[in-house]
Structure formats: C-alpha cells, structure tokens
Write a protein that holds these residues in place. Structure first.
Motif, PDB file in Angstrom:
ATOM      1  N   ARG A 162       0.833  -1.210   0.000  1.00  0.00           N
ATOM      2  CA  ARG A 162       0.000   0.000   0.000  1.00  0.00           C
ATOM      3  C   ARG A 162       0.867   1.260   0.000  1.00  0.00           C
ATOM      4  O   ARG A 162       0.604   2.221  -0.741  1.00  0.00           O
ATOM      5  N   ALA A 182       1.337   4.160  -3.014  1.00  0.00           N
ATOM      6  CA  ALA A 182       1.118   5.588  -2.762  1.00  0.00           C
ATOM      7  C   ALA A 182       2.344   6.400  -3.170  1.00  0.00           C
ATOM      8  O   ALA A 182       2.219   7.492  -3.744  1.00  0.00           O
ATOM      9  N   GLU A 224       2.445   9.375  -6.020  1.00  0.00           N
ATOM     10  CA  GLU A 224       2.802  10.747  -5.664  1.00  0.00           C
ATOM     11  C   GLU A 224       4.112  11.211  -6.291  1.00  0.00           C
ATOM     12  O   GLU A 224       4.274  12.388  -6.589  1.00  0.00           O
ATOM     13  N   ARG A 252       7.491  15.146   3.830  1.00  0.00           N
ATOM     14  CA  ARG A 252       6.450  14.728   2.876  1.00  0.00           C
ATOM     15  C   ARG A 252       6.313  13.211   2.861  1.00  0.00           C
ATOM     16  O   ARG A 252       5.200  12.675   2.830  1.00  0.00           O
ATOM     17  N   GLU A 286       4.564  11.936   6.082  1.00  0.00           N
ATOM     18  CA  GLU A 286       3.128  12.199   6.060  1.00  0.00           C
ATOM     19  C   GLU A 286       2.410  11.254   5.110  1.00  0.00           C
ATOM     20  O   GLU A 286       1.307  10.760   5.412  1.00  0.00           O
ATOM     21  N   LEU A 287       3.029  10.951   3.966  1.00  0.00           N
ATOM     22  CA  LEU A 287       2.417  10.014   3.030  1.00  0.00           C
ATOM     23  C   LEU A 287       2.285   8.631   3.666  1.00  0.00           C
ATOM     24  O   LEU A 287       1.245   7.970   3.527  1.00  0.00           O
ATOM     25  N   ARG A 324       2.090   7.968   6.829  1.00  0.00           N
ATOM     26  CA  ARG A 324       1.066   8.060   7.883  1.00  0.00           C
ATOM     27  C   ARG A 324      -0.336   7.916   7.303  1.00  0.00           C
ATOM     28  O   ARG A 324      -1.159   7.153   7.827  1.00  0.00           O
ATOM     29  N   THR A 325      -0.599   8.593   6.201  1.00  0.00           N
ATOM     30  CA  THR A 325      -1.950   8.537   5.622  1.00  0.00           C
ATOM     31  C   THR A 325      -2.210   7.238   4.854  1.00  0.00           C
ATOM     32  O   THR A 325      -3.362   6.927   4.556  1.00  0.00           O
ATOM     33  N   SER A 326      -1.149   6.486   4.541  1.00  0.00           N
ATOM     34  CA  SER A 326      -1.314   5.223   3.820  1.00  0.00           C
ATOM     35  C   SER A 326      -1.651   4.061   4.734  1.00  0.00           C
ATOM     36  O   SER A 326      -2.061   2.997   4.274  1.00  0.00           O
ATOM     37  N   ALA A 383      -6.144   3.989   9.983  1.00  0.00           N
ATOM     38  CA  ALA A 383      -6.197   4.811  11.183  1.00  0.00           C
ATOM     39  C   ALA A 383      -6.111   3.980  12.457  1.00  0.00           C
ATOM     40  O   ALA A 383      -5.451   4.374  13.425  1.00  0.00           O
ATOM     41  N   ARG A 433      -2.571   3.172  13.153  1.00  0.00           N
ATOM     42  CA  ARG A 433      -1.742   4.333  13.507  1.00  0.00           C
ATOM     43  C   ARG A 433      -1.786   4.660  14.985  1.00  0.00           C
ATOM     44  O   ARG A 433      -0.888   5.329  15.498  1.00  0.00           O
TER      45      ARG A 433
END
Length: 327
Positions: A174, A178, A182, A193, A196-197, A199-201, A204, A207
């Motif tokens: 995953r 991503a 990007e 950057r 953060e990518l 983290r969002t991949s 939740a 995390r």
C-alpha cells in the motif's frame, strides 16, 4: 553554525555500556591487546575500554567523517590518541584494514549497529521522520545513493519488497503504491512529505499503536541505502576469523533482522559439527566459540528510563575457544 547543525553532538549515552565493557574486558586486559570497534560512532564504548585497560590499543572504523572527527576529539581529550587508530572504512572492510595495519589477529571486536546518535541528532542527515529534512540517510555522505534515489527510482514492487523485508512493514504494498502515485506528480526530496504520506497510507486503527507510522519505512530505507544487512553478513565471519583464541566479540543490535543474523552466526560457531549418528564427536569438529550471553540480553529498565534509545537494543557475545582446523 545554525541551530540544526550543532557544533558538537549532545551528551552521548552509549547503549549497554556496563554490560559491553564487562563482556569484552577480559579480552582487553593484557598489554598489547587490540580492540576493533567496527562501528566507532562517538567512541563511547571504546573510550570506556581504553580507560579501563591502559595497555589496550584501539582500531576504530567508521564510514561517517563527522563521527570520526568527533571520536578523534573525544579520544584526544581522554589522552588516548597514541593508543588509537581511526580508519575511514565500512566494517566489512575489516580484513583489508587489519592487513594494512599488520595485525594478524585481534583481542576483541565490537559492533554497535544501526544509526548513531550523531546521525540522529543532525536533522540535515535525513535519518529522522520527526523533523523535515533532505531525504538522504547516507552514513557516508559521499556515497552515491540517497534515500530519495530509492524512493523516486525503484519500481513499486521492488520498493514494496524493501519495506517488507528491511522494515517488516505489513502495509508495504500500500505504501509503495502511494509513493509511486505521488512521485509521478512530484519527486520526493524531503523527509516530512514522505513521513506524512506513510502516515496517511496506514489504516487509522493501526496508527494509534506502535509508535510513529513511518518508523518501519524509514528503517527499511536506511538499511537499503547503506546496505546494512549485506555489510553485516560479510563482516561477522571476518570479525570472528580475526579473533585470537581467547578473543571476544560483542554485537549490539536494534532490530530483529540484525539480531537473527547474529544469533545464527554465533550459534553455528558454538555448535559441534560432528555428522549426526556418530557415537563420539570427531576431532576438529567441536565448537570454535563459547557463547557469553543467554540469548540477546536487553538493557535494564533503569537504563531505558535514562536513555530511551536503548529500549530496542540487544547484545550477544561470544569467545573464541579454538581455531578452525584446516581441511
């Protein structure tokens, strides 16, 4: 100097210092004993052993020029310059280094693996996911490949393999997908950057536990950039081969990939290699090593409280009890 480039590192707290000096001490006692600190860093362990053993000589290896310079300053401040030789080298170059120095064998070898305090504490080196910085991660700043090169050029499948194998990241596919998406929009150049990518991949729910979501990805990239596992795989047999009988090896690891490799190599040396089914051990097939630790020994709760970076550290050690018999 800017605030992100301190003149000198913060106070260095060597991990498992008491236990390492206890394990290696007996091999360092005699006049003329030679300690190889294969990952010199800021020389914390090496200086403790030099102070404890006035006849000890140090050969310190490190690929990082900043680390070598700071180590040299600390060795000089301790009055030990005359007993120390600091070499710009990766630790799998150990046989060549010893050959150049005319050393047929050594008394002790120490590996303190992973990223050094100096590298972590210099944001511009790009090792930390907690501070936005250039996406670098090279232990040798002159090395050709950076973490940005890996992130921006590896095919998604290969990038996923790196994250899965070196970082034990279960969301590797995953995250790699991503990154591929990007980087087509804009190449990655900064740690912020990328962190953060990642983290969002990650889902939740995941995390919320296990520390920073980017920890495993950054570990994997650092290992890939510096070929850490390949270097260790080559260096361990070379270090053991260099040990005199009675010499000792200690290895501090910080993740399971390193620890499993060290465990396997030391266990092989401590095993009897007589073929199964024979009634008595064959001459020359007995162990060449005696294990000095029961598994990977962890730091005490008090040490972890004083130095949180020690939490994942484990140390394994062994003593050479005989030489291999030539076939």
């Amino acid at each position: 100097m800017s605030s992100t480039e301190p003149e000198r590192p913060a106070v260095h707290v060597p991990v498992l210092l008491h236990r390492v000096t206890e394990l290696l001490g007996p091999a360092c006692e005699g006049d003329g004993a030679v300690l190889v600190d294969a990952t010199l860093g800021l020389a914390g362990h090496a200086l403790a052993l030099l102070r404890a053993h006035p006849g000890l000589r140090l050969v310190g290896l490190d690929r990082d020029p900043d680390a070598r310079a700071e180590a040299a300053r600390r060795v000089a401040a301790a009055g030990c310059t005359g007993r120390a030789t600091l070499v710009p080298a990766v630790f799998d170059e150990l046989p060549d280094v010893l050959d150049r120095l005319g050393l047929a064998e050594v008394s002790a070898v120490l590996f303190d693996l992973g990223v050094s305090s100096l590298q972590l504490d210099r944001p511009d080196r790009g090792f930390s996911y907690a501070v936005d910085a250039p996406l670098d991660m090279r232990m040798d700043p002159a090395a050709p490949r950076t973490a940005a090169d890996v992130v921006n050029t590896y095919p998604a499948a290969e990038l996923a393999r790196v994250l899965r194998v070196h970082g034990e990241e279960r969301f590797a596919t995953r995250i790699a997908a991503a990154i591929e998406r990007e980087r087509a929009r804009e190449p990655f150049t900064r740690t912020g950057r990328l962190a953060e990518l990642v983290r969002t991949s990650i889902p939740a729910a995941t995390r919320r536990t296990g520390g920073h979501p980017a920890k495993r990805t950054f570990q994997a990239l650092r290992i890939e950039v510096n070929d850490e596992l390949g270097v260790l795989e080559r260096a361990l047999p070379a270090a053991l081969a260099a040990l005199a009988v009675g010499g000792r090896l200690a290895v501090i690891t910080f993740h399971s990939l390193e620890d499993r490799m060290v465990k396997r190599v030391l266990a092989a040396g401590a095993a009897d290699r007589t073929p199964p089914g024979l009634p008595v051990p064959l001459p020359g097939h007995g162990p060449t090593l005696r294990l000095l630790t029961r598994g990977g020994e962890a730091p005490s709760d008090a040490e972890v409280a004083a130095n949180p970076r020690a939490a994942s550290a484990r140390v394994r050690a062994a003593e050479r009890i005989r030489r291999e018999v030539a076939a």
